[in-house]
Design an enzyme around this catalytic site. Structure first.
Site, mmCIF file in Angstrom:
data_model
loop_
_atom_site.group_PDB
_atom_site.id
_atom_site.type_symbol
_atom_site.label_atom_id
_atom_site.label_comp_id
_atom_site.label_asym_id
_atom_site.label_seq_id
_atom_site.Cartn_x
_atom_site.Cartn_y
_atom_site.Cartn_z
ATOM 1 N N GLY A 192 0.878 -1.226 -0.151
ATOM 2 C CA GLY A 192 0.125 0.112 0.084
ATOM 3 C C GLY A 192 0.969 1.226 0.035
ATOM 4 N N GLY A 222 5.341 3.763 -9.024
ATOM 5 C CA GLY A 222 6.177 2.666 -9.329
ATOM 6 C C GLY A 222 4.978 1.472 -9.161
ATOM 7 N N HIS A 223 4.054 1.508 -8.233
ATOM 8 C CA HIS A 223 3.138 0.509 -8.129
ATOM 9 C C HIS A 223 2.285 0.502 -9.409
ATOM 10 C CE1 HIS A 223 4.021 1.337 -3.771
ATOM 11 N NE2 HIS A 223 4.251 0.069 -3.781
ATOM 12 N N ASP A 238 13.345 -3.118 -5.972
ATOM 13 C CA ASP A 238 13.693 -4.221 -4.912
ATOM 14 C C ASP A 238 14.274 -5.447 -5.583
ATOM 15 O OD1 ASP A 238 12.551 -2.621 -2.632
ATOM 16 O OD2 ASP A 238 10.603 -3.138 -3.511
ATOM 17 N N GLN A 248 14.553 -8.583 -3.867
ATOM 18 C CA GLN A 248 13.532 -9.474 -3.598
ATOM 19 C C GLN A 248 13.043 -10.104 -5.076
ATOM 20 O OE1 GLN A 248 10.072 -7.418 -1.415
ATOM 21 N NE2 GLN A 248 9.459 -7.006 -3.444
ATOM 22 N N VAL A 255 10.603 3.444 -11.050
ATOM 23 C CA VAL A 255 10.134 4.699 -11.404
ATOM 24 C C VAL A 255 10.570 5.932 -10.443
ATOM 25 C CG1 VAL A 255 8.107 5.981 -11.770
ATOM 26 C CG2 VAL A 255 8.034 3.596 -12.029
ATOM 27 N N LYS A 268 11.008 6.365 -6.716
ATOM 28 C CA LYS A 268 10.016 6.379 -6.037
ATOM 29 C C LYS A 268 9.920 5.145 -4.857
ATOM 30 C CE LYS A 268 7.548 9.306 -9.074
ATOM 31 N NZ LYS A 268 6.632 10.256 -8.879
HETATM 32 O O1 PAF Z 1 7.639 -5.017 -1.956
HETATM 33 C C1 PAF Z 1 6.857 -5.114 -1.103
HETATM 34 O O2 PAF Z 1 5.929 -4.065 -1.227
HETATM 35 C C2 PAF Z 1 6.477 -6.374 -0.121
HETATM 36 O O3 PAF Z 1 7.690 -6.688 -0.098
HETATM 37 C C3 PAF Z 1 5.853 -7.499 -0.947
HETATM 38 C C4 PAF Z 1 6.409 -7.910 -2.101
HETATM 39 C C5 PAF Z 1 4.420 -6.768 -1.260
HETATM 40 C C6 PAF Z 1 5.392 -8.638 0.087
HETATM 41 O O4 PAF Z 1 4.956 -7.999 1.246
#
Ligand code: PAF
Length: 278
Positions: free
Chosen positions: A31, A36-37, A150, A153, A176, A184
């Site tokens: 959230g 970027g999202h 990330d 990740q 982004v 961001k």
């Molecule tokens: O990148 C993130 O926002 C978090 O690590 C994710 C992948 C949503 C897991 O909680």
């Protein structure tokens, strides 16, 4: 756009979509959305019939002294932004809904978690895999979208999918940036005005380092000196590894990554360097 909070509601939406032969693109988030999202949602929209976004601040990936309690949250704003980018459904479960009992099984990331953020945040990536495993199963997504910001990740999630044959494809989204180069991040809101002015130097240090890598030089001492001169935050790490293996034997692509701890925000950024020049 619909928001569902329970696993049952999510499963019944997924069943409906799958029964009609449609595909699902999953955008997992915590959230406090930013461009970027939203760029991941746009990419998912182009490649799938339906886009599912999860919004869940995952306690399993925060260490005891980290910012779980004060992580920024604003569901109403997130709903508006997600809808405007074309999200079909938000899954926003409570912690009790997501983790109704203490897990009997834990997931443990191997050597890919021994460098960069994984070395500084023990257990962090185990917690990330805990939640994404559940999200992958619950969503029955055909594709899941993660940003290169990330990068560690992303590499670890790609390993999870490959090692355990998860039936979905991981798609990478570009980082982004603000006009001044700052990546961001939901955590940018923690920066003071003075720190915000300094923060673009993280990206500049990476650009400087990238040029040195391409010239065959070790970028780390110059980047360290540059950052010490331009930012008040404490350098947590500056590292260079192969990407996505995160080993020291660099082959085609390298990741040059850094983390800086400001007073209330720990910022990370990276650049992925193609050493084959294509
Ligand atoms: O990148 C993130 O926002 C978090 O690590 C994710 C992948 C949503 C897991 O909680």
């Amino acid at each position: 756009m619909q928001t569902v909070q329970t696993v049952e509601e999510l499963k019944s939406w997924v069943r409906e979509v799958k029964n009609s032969g449609q595909t699902i693109g999953l955008v997992p988030t915590m959230g406090f959305l930013h461009e970027g999202h939203l760029s991941l949602v746009e990419k998912a929209k182009l490649e799938n019939d339906k886009v599912l976004m999860s919004i869940f601040v995952n306690p399993a990936q925060f260490g005891p002294n980290e910012d779980f309690d004060r992580y920024p949250r604003d569901m109403e704003r997130d709903q508006q932004l997600a809808a405007s980018a074309g999200t079909d459904v938000i899954f926003a479960p409570s912690v009790a809904e997501m983790y109704p009992r203490e897990s009997q099984i834990s997931i443990s990331v191997g050597a890919q978690a021994n460098v960069l953020c994984g070395a500084k945040r023990p257990g962090h990536f185990d917690g990330v895999l805990k939640v994404v495993t559940k999200l992958f199963h619950l969503s029955e997504a055909d594709r899941a979208y993660f940003g290169k910001k990330d990068a560690q990740q992303l590499a670890i999630i790609e390993s999870l999918v490959e090692d355990y044959n998860f039936p979905l494809v991981i798609r990478r989204g570009e980082t982004v940036r603000e006009a001044d180069g700052l990546a961001k991040s939901s955590r940018n809101v923690y920066l003071s005005e003075a720190e915000r002015r300094e923060a673009p130097h993280l990206h500049r240090a990476l650009q400087l380092g990238k040029n040195l890598v391409l010239e065959g030089k070790n970028p780390l001492p110059e980047m360290d000196a540059y950052l010490n001169k331009h930012v008040s935050g404490k350098i947590d790490y500056i590292e260079l590894h192969d990407y996505p293996t995160l080993t020291k034997e660099i082959e085609e692509e390298a990741i040059l990554a850094l983390a800086v701890q400001f007073e209330k925000a720990r910022l990370i950024d990276n650049v992925i360097i193609n050493l084959k020049g294509n």
